[in-house]
Motif scaffolding. Structure first.
Motif, PDB file in Angstrom:
ATOM      1  N   LEU A  68      20.674  52.475  82.410  1.00 37.25           N
ATOM      2  CA  LEU A  68      19.953  53.297  81.651  1.00 37.25           C
ATOM      3  C   LEU A  68      20.429  55.033  83.307  1.00 37.25           C
ATOM      4  O   LEU A  68      20.576  54.635  83.832  1.00 37.25           O
ATOM      5  CB  LEU A  68      18.529  53.718  82.014  1.00 37.25           C
ATOM      6  N   SER A  69      20.665  55.743  81.494  1.00 37.67           N
ATOM      7  CA  SER A  69      20.885  56.845  81.765  1.00 37.67           C
ATOM      8  C   SER A  69      20.002  58.078  82.779  1.00 37.67           C
ATOM      9  O   SER A  69      19.332  58.067  81.121  1.00 37.67           O
ATOM     10  CB  SER A  69      21.775  57.867  81.610  1.00 37.67           C
ATOM     11  N   THR A  70      19.739  58.395  83.459  1.00 36.24           N
ATOM     12  CA  THR A  70      18.065  58.796  83.968  1.00 36.24           C
ATOM     13  C   THR A  70      18.568  60.355  84.659  1.00 36.24           C
ATOM     14  O   THR A  70      19.349  60.708  85.809  1.00 36.24           O
ATOM     15  CB  THR A  70      17.779  58.211  84.860  1.00 36.24           C
ATOM     16  N   THR A  71      17.317  61.088  85.502  1.00 33.13           N
ATOM     17  CA  THR A  71      17.327  62.127  85.457  1.00 33.13           C
ATOM     18  C   THR A  71      16.293  62.414  87.547  1.00 33.13           C
ATOM     19  O   THR A  71      15.484  61.858  86.649  1.00 33.13           O
ATOM     20  CB  THR A  71      17.777  63.404  84.975  1.00 33.13           C
ATOM     21  N   GLY A  72      17.058  62.643  88.172  1.00 31.68           N
ATOM     22  CA  GLY A  72      15.679  62.903  89.463  1.00 31.68           C
ATOM     23  C   GLY A  72      14.994  63.478  89.108  1.00 31.68           C
ATOM     24  O   GLY A  72      15.639  65.022  89.114  1.00 31.68           O
ATOM     25  N   GLY A  73      13.743  63.068  89.144  1.00 32.88           N
ATOM     26  CA  GLY A  73      12.957  65.216  89.184  1.00 32.88           C
ATOM     27  C   GLY A  73      13.047  65.495  90.148  1.00 32.88           C
ATOM     28  O   GLY A  73      12.952  67.217  89.666  1.00 32.88           O
TER      29      GLY A  73
ATOM     30  N   GLY B 175      21.778  63.974  87.244  1.00 36.33           N
ATOM     31  CA  GLY B 175      21.895  62.370  86.541  1.00 36.33           C
ATOM     32  C   GLY B 175      22.015  61.897  87.546  1.00 36.33           C
ATOM     33  O   GLY B 175      22.714  61.988  88.742  1.00 36.33           O
ATOM     34  N   ASN B 176      21.416  60.292  87.536  1.00 37.04           N
ATOM     35  CA  ASN B 176      21.062  59.275  88.391  1.00 37.04           C
ATOM     36  C   ASN B 176      21.071  57.633  87.360  1.00 37.04           C
ATOM     37  O   ASN B 176      21.123  58.024  85.440  1.00 37.04           O
ATOM     38  CB  ASN B 176      20.549  59.158  89.652  1.00 37.04           C
ATOM     39  N   THR B 177      21.371  56.920  87.741  1.00 37.59           N
ATOM     40  CA  THR B 177      21.405  55.449  87.219  1.00 37.59           C
ATOM     41  C   THR B 177      20.509  54.844  87.259  1.00 37.59           C
ATOM     42  O   THR B 177      19.828  54.524  88.486  1.00 37.59           O
ATOM     43  CB  THR B 177      23.193  54.982  86.995  1.00 37.59           C
ATOM     44  N   THR B 178      19.973  54.312  86.498  1.00 35.73           N
ATOM     45  CA  THR B 178      18.349  53.364  86.786  1.00 35.73           C
ATOM     46  C   THR B 178      19.051  51.875  86.062  1.00 35.73           C
ATOM     47  O   THR B 178      20.099  51.871  84.956  1.00 35.73           O
ATOM     48  CB  THR B 178      17.523  53.405  85.601  1.00 35.73           C
TER      49      THR B 178
ATOM     50  N   ARG C 156      24.347  60.064  99.894  1.00 30.36           N
ATOM     51  CA  ARG C 156      25.444  61.602 100.182  1.00 30.36           C
ATOM     52  C   ARG C 156      24.433  62.387 100.769  1.00 30.36           C
ATOM     53  O   ARG C 156      22.925  62.545 100.390  1.00 30.36           O
ATOM     54  CB  ARG C 156      25.204  61.508  98.923  1.00 30.36           C
ATOM     55  N   LYS C 157      24.918  63.124 100.847  1.00 33.93           N
ATOM     56  CA  LYS C 157      24.027  65.008 101.320  1.00 33.93           C
ATOM     57  C   LYS C 157      24.434  65.692  99.748  1.00 33.93           C
ATOM     58  O   LYS C 157      25.203  65.879  99.430  1.00 33.93           O
ATOM     59  CB  LYS C 157      25.181  65.880 101.953  1.00 33.93           C
ATOM     60  N   CYS C 158      23.129  66.474  99.419  1.00 33.05           N
ATOM     61  CA  CYS C 158      23.093  67.387  98.022  1.00 33.05           C
ATOM     62  C   CYS C 158      22.773  68.463  98.821  1.00 33.05           C
ATOM     63  O   CYS C 158      21.685  68.615  99.507  1.00 33.05           O
ATOM     64  CB  CYS C 158      22.939  66.862  97.238  1.00 33.05           C
ATOM     65  N   VAL C 159      23.109  69.634  97.779  1.00 32.00           N
ATOM     66  CA  VAL C 159      22.831  70.828  98.077  1.00 32.00           C
ATOM     67  C   VAL C 159      21.754  71.066  97.221  1.00 32.00           C
ATOM     68  O   VAL C 159      22.132  71.483  95.714  1.00 32.00           O
ATOM     69  CB  VAL C 159      24.115  71.789  98.360  1.00 32.00           C
ATOM     70  N   LYS C 160      20.435  71.486  97.434  1.00 34.99           N
ATOM     71  CA  LYS C 160      19.404  71.944  96.097  1.00 34.99           C
ATOM     72  C   LYS C 160      18.902  73.427  96.347  1.00 34.99           C
ATOM     73  O   LYS C 160      18.751  74.376  96.989  1.00 34.99           O
ATOM     74  CB  LYS C 160      18.170  71.088  96.385  1.00 34.99           C
ATOM     75  N   PRO C 161      19.870  74.103  95.247  1.00 34.47           N
ATOM     76  CA  PRO C 161      20.108  75.362  95.346  1.00 34.47           C
ATOM     77  C   PRO C 161      18.271  75.964  95.045  1.00 34.47           C
ATOM     78  O   PRO C 161      17.354  75.203  93.784  1.00 34.47           O
ATOM     79  CB  PRO C 161      20.223  75.876  93.697  1.00 34.47           C
ATOM     80  N   THR C 162      17.964  76.773  95.220  1.00 38.80           N
ATOM     81  CA  THR C 162      16.148  77.368  95.285  1.00 38.80           C
ATOM     82  C   THR C 162      15.944  79.058  95.183  1.00 38.80           C
ATOM     83  O   THR C 162      16.753  79.397  95.624  1.00 38.80           O
ATOM     84  CB  THR C 162      15.218  76.874  96.533  1.00 38.80           C
ATOM     85  N   SER C 163      15.000  79.087  94.926  1.00 37.00           N
ATOM     86  CA  SER C 163      14.736  80.772  94.696  1.00 37.00           C
ATOM     87  C   SER C 163      13.332  80.942  94.740  1.00 37.00           C
ATOM     88  O   SER C 163      12.610  80.171  95.023  1.00 37.00           O
ATOM     89  CB  SER C 163      15.111  81.219  92.528  1.00 37.00           C
ATOM     90  N   SER C 164      13.115  82.355  95.904  1.00 42.09           N
ATOM     91  CA  SER C 164      12.296  82.295  96.321  1.00 42.09           C
ATOM     92  C   SER C 164      11.878  83.792  95.151  1.00 42.09           C
ATOM     93  O   SER C 164      12.307  85.014  95.744  1.00 42.09           O
ATOM     94  CB  SER C 164      12.216  82.153  97.799  1.00 42.09           C
TER      95      SER C 164
END
Ligand code: 2BA
Length: 108
Positions: free
Chosen positions: A30-35, A40-43, A67-75
């Motif tokens: 299944l094609s899924t998305t991490g909250g 996208g990730n795969t289940t 893996r290391k990922c970077v999550k952009p944030t805004s404040s």
């Protein structure tokens, strides 16, 4: 019988599925998305006999990298100012695995 639910990185999913099917396990992808990261990730859904679960976990573990990922944030800094340059480093995976008991499976 068990249902193994595995959330794997999209980049690992082809090799994981290929290795599982090579050993005659039946896989639904299944094609899924991490909250959290919203990427996208795969289940994978794998119905299997109890005795096969350790081997399935072994295959998934072997072919799923962390893996290391970077999550952009805004404040918001107040008074209409904002800082969109903040980033959060996140470690993702190898894989997340849930093993559920199955009462019944039928194929019509
Ligand atoms: P995402 O929700 O996009 O999460 C990606 C990564 O971000 C997670 O990696 C974790 O390191 C981090 N993260 C998630 N939620 C967070 C939060 N509230 N605060 C700080 N960091 C957070 P993984 O733990 O390896 O998870 C990879 C993916 O597996 C997740 O993607 C999600 O799609 C799934 N997943 C993980 N745990 C789950 C659970 N308990 N139930 C359902 N899905 C899960």
């Amino acid at each position: 019988m068990k249902l193994v639910i595995a959330i794997v990185n999209n980049d690992d999913s082809a090799i994981v599925v290929s290795e599982l099917t090579h050993e005659n396990f039946i896989v639904t992808r299944l094609s899924t998305t991490g909250g959290f990261l919203m990427v996208g990730n795969t289940t994978l859904l794998i119905g299997a006999e109890d005795k096969d679960v350790p081997r399935i976990k072994e295959i998934i573990r072997k072919f799923s990298d962390t893996r290391k990922c970077v999550k952009p944030t805004s404040s918001t800094l107040g008074r209409g100012l904002s800082n969109n340059g903040l980033e959060l480093n996140v470690s993702v995976g190898g894989a997340i695995i849930f093993v559920l008991g199955v009462d019944e499976m039928e194929k019509f």
